[in-house]
Write a protein that holds these residues in place. Sequence first.
Motif, PDB file in Angstrom:
ATOM      1  N   GLU A 289       0.820  -1.208   0.000  1.00 13.54           N
ATOM      2  CA  GLU A 289       0.000   0.000   0.000  1.00 13.54           C
ATOM      3  C   GLU A 289       0.856   1.260   0.000  1.00 13.54           C
ATOM      4  OE1 GLU A 289      -3.350  -0.131   2.798  1.00 13.54           O
ATOM      5  OE2 GLU A 289      -2.754  -2.185   3.215  1.00 13.54           O
ATOM      6  N   GLY A 290       2.149   1.117  -0.024  1.00 17.79           N
ATOM      7  CA  GLY A 290       3.024   2.278   0.009  1.00 17.79           C
ATOM      8  C   GLY A 290       4.323   1.888   0.665  1.00 17.79           C
ATOM      9  N   ASN A 291       5.178   2.884   0.895  1.00 13.74           N
ATOM     10  CA  ASN A 291       6.471   2.566   1.493  1.00 13.74           C
ATOM     11  C   ASN A 291       6.454   2.748   3.001  1.00 13.74           C
ATOM     12  OD1 ASN A 291       6.289   5.297   1.599  1.00 13.74           O
ATOM     13  ND2 ASN A 291       8.268   5.719   0.653  1.00 13.74           N
TER      14      ASN A 291
ATOM     15  N   SER B 265       3.747  11.538  10.596  1.00 14.70           N
ATOM     16  CA  SER B 265       4.853  11.128   9.725  1.00 14.70           C
ATOM     17  C   SER B 265       4.373  10.404   8.471  1.00 14.70           C
ATOM     18  CB  SER B 265       5.818  10.217  10.494  1.00 14.70           C
ATOM     19  OG  SER B 265       6.391  10.912  11.585  1.00 14.70           O
ATOM     20  N   GLY B 266       3.060  10.309   8.303  1.00 17.60           N
ATOM     21  CA  GLY B 266       2.519   9.709   7.094  1.00 17.60           C
ATOM     22  C   GLY B 266       2.289   8.214   7.158  1.00 17.60           C
ATOM     23  N   HIS B 267       2.413   7.632   8.314  1.00 23.43           N
ATOM     24  CA  HIS B 267       2.166   6.200   8.451  1.00 23.43           C
ATOM     25  C   HIS B 267       0.670   5.897   8.394  1.00 23.43           C
ATOM     26  CE1 HIS B 267       6.213   4.739   9.607  1.00 23.43           C
ATOM     27  NE2 HIS B 267       6.360   5.966  10.068  1.00 23.43           N
ATOM     28  N   GLN B 268       0.355   4.696   7.969  1.00 27.55           N
ATOM     29  CA  GLN B 268      -1.009   4.195   8.062  1.00 27.55           C
ATOM     30  C   GLN B 268      -1.169   3.558   9.436  1.00 27.55           C
ATOM     31  OE1 GLN B 268      -2.355   2.257   4.207  1.00 27.55           O
ATOM     32  NE2 GLN B 268      -0.138   2.237   3.941  1.00 27.55           N
ATOM     33  N   VAL B 269      -2.013   4.144  10.261  1.00 29.45           N
ATOM     34  CA  VAL B 269      -2.115   3.748  11.657  1.00 29.45           C
ATOM     35  C   VAL B 269      -3.536   3.292  11.971  1.00 29.45           C
ATOM     36  CG1 VAL B 269      -1.652   4.409  14.045  1.00 29.45           C
ATOM     37  CG2 VAL B 269      -0.450   5.567  12.181  1.00 29.45           C
TER      38      VAL B 269
END
Length: 287
Positions: free
Chosen positions: A33-35, A59-63
């Motif tokens: 789904e991304g880096n 920070s742009g994480h998927q949480v």
Amino acid sequence: MNSRQSTLMCFIKLVVFASIASSACANSFLTSEGNKPVVVITGATGRTGSVLYHLLKDSGHQVRGVVRSVEKAGKVLGCTKCNEDEGIFVADVTRPQSLKPALNGASALVILSASFPLRLPNGTFTFSLGGFPKDIDFLGTKNQVVEAVRAGVKHVLMVSSMGTTQPDSFLDLLGNGHALFYKLNGEVVLMSSSLSFTIVKPAGLLDESLPLGKRKLLVGHDDSILNFKSIPRADVANVLKHAIEMPELSRNLRFDLSSDPTNPSSGDFEALFRAARELSLPSDHLQ
């Protein structure tokens, strides 16, 4: 140290050495789904969990936050609908089936669920029914580890506590809960699983409003840094964040974490994890 505690400590050290000897590249933690890995946080509305949730989101994480109260999630995590569409999952670590939706497709799990003592009017302490350390810190951790294995999670991070080499201490006996003993048992469950792990054992946790990155961070093992008695929750959360982002350095590590308020932070998390790794090695492996 009694025989029960000694046996646990010996087992943990054996697992650490075996993990080091068999370690391999951990870059497979990233998802399609991304880096950034999909990170699940249990105890996300807690005082450390909420700090980590916001750090990762910023920070742009998927949480995904695992919570027990949608109302509290709205106040603490800033969600609006506070449902699964927003990454908020209602679950109970004592009910393993409830964890499955949050863990589905996740790459990393951060175990920040923990028992919490309640002060009674007479000044003594107890725990809520079903919320004793055995229920949450041991069996609840076991449930999370088992479900993480089943879901294909790659990396599990756990926050335990310093002081586990000192059985029957004040903190261990608080509310007759033996919290440190059951936290140590939870560590053993994770370390003996097939999962890559990072176990952070902080000193006394300071208010989450204290800023991160101001104090020098210290790592140790087997309560070797007990003289440094506290660390801001934000610094613990920041170490977890960097451990998620540096799995090749942080995986299969178990270390004590504290801080020195008289010296500034270096901000060098690579050096911190390398120091924890060196401390984990047998003495004849140290340079």
